[in-house]
Design a protein around this motif. Structure first.
Motif, PDB file in Angstrom:
ATOM      1  N   ILE A  65       1.186   3.814  55.703  1.00  0.00           N
ATOM      2  CA  ILE A  65       1.934   2.299  55.568  1.00  0.00           C
ATOM      3  C   ILE A  65       2.474   2.059  53.867  1.00  0.00           C
ATOM      4  CG2 ILE A  65       1.999  -0.094  55.249  1.00  0.00           C
ATOM      5  CD1 ILE A  65      -0.126  -0.176  58.401  1.00  0.00           C
ATOM      6  N   VAL A  66       3.639   2.368  53.648  1.00  0.00           N
ATOM      7  CA  VAL A  66       3.974   2.447  51.970  1.00  0.00           C
ATOM      8  C   VAL A  66       4.021   0.329  52.063  1.00  0.00           C
ATOM      9  CG1 VAL A  66       5.944   3.288  50.750  1.00  0.00           C
ATOM     10  CG2 VAL A  66       5.072   4.546  52.345  1.00  0.00           C
ATOM     11  N   GLU A  67       3.299   0.290  51.354  1.00  0.00           N
ATOM     12  CA  GLU A  67       3.850  -1.347  50.976  1.00  0.00           C
ATOM     13  C   GLU A  67       4.817  -1.015  49.451  1.00  0.00           C
ATOM     14  OE1 GLU A  67      -0.094  -3.200  49.778  1.00  0.00           O
ATOM     15  OE2 GLU A  67      -0.575  -2.833  51.499  1.00  0.00           O
ATOM     16  N   PHE A  68       5.844  -2.020  49.727  1.00  0.00           N
ATOM     17  CA  PHE A  68       6.697  -2.913  48.375  1.00  0.00           C
ATOM     18  C   PHE A  68       6.858  -4.100  48.151  1.00  0.00           C
ATOM     19  CE2 PHE A  68       8.762   0.687  50.361  1.00  0.00           C
ATOM     20  CZ  PHE A  68       8.975   2.039  49.618  1.00  0.00           C
ATOM     21  N   SER A  69       6.900  -4.415  46.845  1.00  0.00           N
ATOM     22  CA  SER A  69       6.693  -5.540  46.581  1.00  0.00           C
ATOM     23  C   SER A  69       8.147  -6.248  46.406  1.00  0.00           C
ATOM     24  CB  SER A  69       5.987  -5.460  44.810  1.00  0.00           C
ATOM     25  OG  SER A  69       6.471  -5.248  44.354  1.00  0.00           O
ATOM     26  N   ASP A  70       9.400  -5.812  46.437  1.00  0.00           N
ATOM     27  CA  ASP A  70      11.080  -6.138  46.171  1.00  0.00           C
ATOM     28  C   ASP A  70      11.550  -5.650  47.606  1.00  0.00           C
ATOM     29  OD1 ASP A  70      11.183  -3.798  45.765  1.00  0.00           O
ATOM     30  OD2 ASP A  70      12.323  -3.762  44.267  1.00  0.00           O
ATOM     31  N   TYR A  71      12.776  -6.524  47.692  1.00  0.00           N
ATOM     32  CA  TYR A  71      13.473  -5.900  48.646  1.00  0.00           C
ATOM     33  C   TYR A  71      15.200  -4.966  48.331  1.00  0.00           C
ATOM     34  CZ  TYR A  71      12.494 -10.642  51.077  1.00  0.00           C
ATOM     35  OH  TYR A  71      11.703 -11.421  51.803  1.00  0.00           O
ATOM     36  N   ASN A  72      14.299  -4.003  47.262  1.00  0.00           N
ATOM     37  CA  ASN A  72      15.470  -3.328  47.275  1.00  0.00           C
ATOM     38  C   ASN A  72      15.239  -1.738  46.845  1.00  0.00           C
ATOM     39  OD1 ASN A  72      17.822  -4.345  45.626  1.00  0.00           O
ATOM     40  ND2 ASN A  72      16.443  -5.389  44.363  1.00  0.00           N
ATOM     41  N   GLN A  73      13.986  -1.566  46.944  1.00  0.00           N
ATOM     42  CA  GLN A  73      13.581  -0.400  46.558  1.00  0.00           C
ATOM     43  C   GLN A  73      13.312   0.157  48.638  1.00  0.00           C
ATOM     44  OE1 GLN A  73      10.213   0.324  44.476  1.00  0.00           O
ATOM     45  NE2 GLN A  73       9.705  -1.177  43.860  1.00  0.00           N
TER      46      GLN A  73
END
Length: 277
Positions: A65-73
């Motif tokens: 699982i790789v977490e992101f905090s925005d909608y672009n990456q």
């Protein structure tokens, strides 16, 4: 003496054979167990994907699982091969992303629909909104359009009747309260609440910011018209029939995961693989 040499020779032969058998067996197990799949998600969904992570172990899949905090990456990482799949967006967002970035990402499974909501730290009812109020919206084309349609449904604005599938703030025909709009990265809308009168927030963003659906002052209704907003699991086009990724989708679409979604989001998300859309 000759017998001793024969015994030693046979022993060495057996040891060598045994070593080869262990080596071959070890390689076989490694091949069976080392299917690693990297999935990029919004960090609010981590508890849900941990359930999926457990589910796919029986299929010899190691889900990272790789977490992101925005909608672009997440889409950039997927297109560049840093991820195998991702799960954070709806179909309209994906369509616009592919068009804008000349990518070839495709949906391989449905997950949930998360009603868009309006929150405020200053009022408790949408009817309390005053003239000149400040409103924050997501800045990507699909979610901006969705937010504007929600504001129209709430009776705050009227959108111009155009052939555009996705209206923007330029398509506002009537704005009786002279609302002032700020468009932000979707992930920042929840954090703008102290600076605006109301914020239109996506479901997973609201959850990440610990905003309770019960405190929303207006909520999107889920209906047949909601289909474009169904969240999806996405892969590169070349991998749309990947058997391993399909097993991950199947593991997501289970009662155990539905239960965790309910635990994490409450009424803030509706599972769609088992609903009549």
């Amino acid at each position: 003496m000759k017998n001793l040499k024969k015994i030693i020779k046979k022993s060495l032969l057996w040891i060598t054979c045994l070593g080869l058998i262990v080596l071959i067996a070890g390689c076989g197990n490694k091949n069976a167990q080392d299917k690693t799949v990297k999935v990029g998600i919004n960090n609010a969904d981590t508890p849900i994907w941990k359930v999926v992570q457990k589910q796919v172990k029986k299929d010899h899949i190691k889900l990272k699982i790789v977490e992101f905090s925005d909608y672009n990456q997440p889409n950039t990482a997927l297109a560049q091969g840093e991820l195998d799949i991702n799960a954070y967006q709806h179909q309209f967002f994906l369509n616009n992303w592919n068009k804008a970035h000349h990518t070839h990402l495709v949906a391989i499974g449905n997950t949930v629909i998360q009603p868009m909501t309006i929150y405020s730290n200053k009022i408790t009812n949408i009817k309390q909104l005053k003239s000149g109020a400040k409103v924050s919206l997501p800045n990507d084309a699909s979610n901006e359009a969705r937010a504007l349609q929600l504001l129209e449904a709430a009776g705050l604005i009227t959108l111009r009747n155009t052939n555009k599938k996705l209206p923007s703030t330029k398509d506002i025909q009537a704005n009786k309260l002279d609302l002032k709009f700020s468009v932000l990265d979707a992930a920042q809308t929840a954090h703008s609440l102290n600076d605006v009168d109301i914020a239109v927030v996506n479901g997973n963003v609201a959850n990440a910011a610990k905003l309770s659906p019960k405190k929303a002052i207006y909520k999107e209704k889920v209906s047949q018209k909601s289909k474009p907003w169904i969240n999806i699991i996405v892969a590169n086009k070349k991998d749309k029939n990947n058997a391993t990724y399909k097993k991950v989708v199947k593991a997501f679409q289970t009662p155990a995961v539905a239960k965790e979604i309910k635990h994490v989001y409450g009424q803030g998300a509706v599972t769609v693989w088992n609903s009549k859309f």
